[in-house]
Design an enzyme around this catalytic site. Structure first.
Site, short mmCIF file in Angstrom:
data_model
loop_
_atom_site.label_atom_id
_atom_site.label_comp_id
_atom_site.label_asym_id
_atom_site.label_seq_id
_atom_site.Cartn_x
_atom_site.Cartn_y
_atom_site.Cartn_z
CD GLN A 356 123.07 -33.16 79.82
OE1 GLN A 356 123.10 -33.17 81.04
NE2 GLN A 356 122.38 -34.04 79.12
CD GLN A 378 127.44 -34.32 80.10
OE1 GLN A 378 127.62 -34.69 81.26
NE2 GLN A 378 126.47 -34.80 79.35
CG ASP A 379 126.75 -31.13 76.58
OD1 ASP A 379 127.49 -32.05 76.19
OD2 ASP A 379 125.53 -31.23 76.68
CG ASP A 400 128.98 -36.07 74.62
OD1 ASP A 400 129.81 -36.92 74.26
OD2 ASP A 400 127.84 -36.36 75.03
NE ARG A 468 128.60 -39.54 74.38
CZ ARG A 468 127.71 -39.81 75.33
NH1 ARG A 468 127.29 -41.06 75.51
NH2 ARG A 468 127.24 -38.85 76.12
CD1 TRP A 470 123.18 -36.31 70.68
CD2 TRP A 470 123.74 -34.33 69.83
NE1 TRP A 470 122.25 -35.40 71.13
CE2 TRP A 470 122.56 -34.18 70.62
CE3 TRP A 470 124.28 -33.21 69.20
CZ2 TRP A 470 121.93 -32.94 70.78
CZ3 TRP A 470 123.66 -31.98 69.37
CH2 TRP A 470 122.50 -31.84 70.15
#
Length: 562
Positions: A356, A378-379, A400, A468, A470
């Site tokens: 993250q 990521q993120d 994500d 997806r 969360w």
């Protein structure tokens, strides 16, 4: 886990049973009947008001102060419910303020407590804004405020949930869950009540008129000849009519010293107290290695650069290596409402090993990002809360990498999927909607989803999905977009350890490209489907984030409908 925690938490005991107030029993038969009739009317009003809520006993207790007033209106009940919510959030804030964690022995949870103080403070502020909005409304126009109220209340719930989620230690997490239990339940109730406000008013025999914001969208009669609403001030109209390179900035930032400031942070420190108007920051070409926060009190900041790829803000904070809370990893975070960014790159260089690692985090309501590049793994992009709009942007990442709990529309943008670590999968989106009746979610409209240069040669070996879920009621809308062949035909991936696929929504409309075939989508996602044009209209800029009411003043181009 080092260090001791001193937590002064008084468990908040939920009162099971409806408390409506003392009803005097008068021996005189006539008075007794009159009292019974009044009590029955009050009971019916409470039942009607609390009927949409999941926590009915808590709801009834929250409106006990007005329950004995036979002439109480839905507005009176709503004000009482919101006031009760404010008091419970304040109790949660007291828990945070009494919690002491040593920074040296446990820096992670020390920061989590400090974050909770800020988040719950924001929650109180936005509840007060909701109370003011309801209090200033006439009863017959209360339905006009639904979009605004849901915007605030959804954020209030997210602040509370985010506070709890920051804790990894089960003892600390449990303490804050208990301290905020009533607050989260009351906020959930408030969202459901407001979402069904039209039906509630009708049940009290109050005429419901078409909200003014929707009338504006249909009529367009409030627009001036220059394309801006007629109620804009002359100074704002003049400002927004100019291109960025013709604006007169309040602050100029330059690495080479040719501006007044060398860092963006220093330029923001110069933001005047109680400043009114648009605060404009021009950031000259260069690479600025800093973590920037536009404070909650710094509203209407307009920051622009010399173009994406030329004006670059970069950082490397991350969770995986540095063990920093996800929200605190952001290279650039904007909290103050009315934020605009144009011609900038926001970058997090932690790499896939950092897990993250946020490049841009927006908590700003009615914020707009245009002609920008948002880069990470990521993120990457965190649309944390409130209404946000992105146009003509490039957003890149792996897992994500477009995620959040706000209401975001990303329009006419390029979405680039990168290659992560070996054995990693890719998910473009991860929405975090937690309440069924709020109006949050993410919309990708007229975007292109493609493989980056690093992923392209191996794109069929790396599982890549549109998203997806969360959280339980995640809502993701992808429409009028081009879906490249890197996307798996099934489209969506389950969230490990949860069953959110039964309740989340993935909605698609008029997409094109190799991965646009809906027949092959993952059938375990029960509420995912294609939409008609009529359904898709609900997720356009004007309908989903009320863009016609505020986006024109940003100077950012947008398409309000399909």
């Amino acid at each position: 886990m080092g260090g001791k925690v001193i937590i002064s938490v008084v468990s908040l005991i939920l009162v099971v049973g409806v408390v409506i107030g003392a009803v005097a029993v008068v021996r005189n038969g006539h008075n007794e009947n009159s009292s019974s009739s009044s009590s029955g009317t009050s009971m019916k009003s409470v039942t009607t008001f609390c009927d949409p809520t999941p926590f009915k006993d808590v709801c009834a207790k929250s409106v006990a102060s007005v329950a004995n007033n036979a002439s109480a209106t839905p507005k009176d009940y709503l004000i009482a419910a919101l006031q009760a919510t404010v008091e419970e959030v304040k109790k949660g804030l007291e828990v945070a303020e009494k919690t002491k964690i040593d920074d040296k022995n446990d820096a992670y949870h020390h920061t989590a407590v400090e974050d909770c103080k800020e988040l719950l403070g924001y929650a109180v502020d936005e509840l007060q804004a909701a109370l003011t909005s309801v209090g200033d409304s006439q009863l017959h126009t209360l339905n006009d405020r639904v979009d605004e109220l849901l915007n605030w209340l959804s954020a209030v719930y997210t602040y509370q949930a985010s506070c709890i989620d920051e804790f990894e230690n089960p003892e600390y997490k449990s303490a804050f869950q208990n301290g905020l239990l009533n607050a989260t339940q009351l906020t959930n109730n408030a969202v459901d009540i407001v979402a069904g406000l039209s039906d509630l008013l009708k049940s009290f025999n109050i005429p419901v008129q078409l909200p003014q914001a929707r009338k504006l969208l249909e009529a367009g009669s409030e627009m001036g000849h220059d394309g801006f609403p007629t109620w804009f001030q002359a100074a704002d109209r003049k400002l927004l009519a100019h291109r960025p390179n013709r604006l007169v900035p309040n602050a100029v930032v330059a690495k080479d010293g040719s501006g007044k400031f060398r860092t963006i942070t220093d330029a923001l420190r110069a933001y005047p107290p109680k400043f009114a108007g648009r605060y404009i920051i021009y950031v000259k070409a260069g690479v600025y290695e800093e973590n920037v926060i536009v404070d909650k009190k710094q509203t209407n900041v307009y920051i622009y650069g010399d173009g994406a790829g030329r004006t670059i803000v970069t950082g490397h904070k991350n969770y995986g290596i540095m063990h920093v809370q996800t929200s605190n990893t952001a290279t650039f975070a904007a909290l103050g409402d009315g934020f605009i960014a144009r011609g900038m790159t926001f970058r997090n260089t932690a790499g896939p090993e950092g897990h993250q690692a946020v490049a841009l985090r927006l908590q700003s309501d009615m914020s707009a990002v245009f002609d920008c590049s948002i880069e990470g793994f990521q993120d990457t992009l965190y649309y944390q809360v409130h209404r946000q709009f992105y146009r003509n942007c490039v957003i890149s990442g792996t897992i994500d990498f477009i995620f959040g709990k706000g209401s975001a529309v990303i329009q006419n943008s390029l979405i680039i999927v990168r290659r992560g670590l070996p054995s990693q999968f890719n998910t473009v989106t991860a929405d975090g909607k937690e309440l069924q009746n709020d109006r949050t979610g993410v919309v990708l409209q007229n975007c292109r989803i493609v493989a980056g240069r690093d992923l392209g040669p191996v794109r069929f070996q790396v599982p890549t999905f549109l998203g997806r879920p969360w959280k339980q009621f995640a809502k993701t809308v992808i429409m009028q977009s081009e879906l490249g062949d890197l996307i798996r035909p099934e489209g969506y991936r389950k969230w490990d350890g949860a069953s959110y696929e039964n309740t989340c929504e993935y909605l698609e409309f008029a997409n094109r490209g190799p991965a646009a075939n809906l027949a092959l989508r993952n059938k375990t996602f029960k509420k995912s489907r294609g939409m008609t044009a009529r359904d898709a209209g609900m997720y356009t800029v004007n309908a989903f984030i009320q863009g016609a009411a505020w986006l024109r003043r940003t100077g950012v181009p947008f398409v309000g409908g399909l």
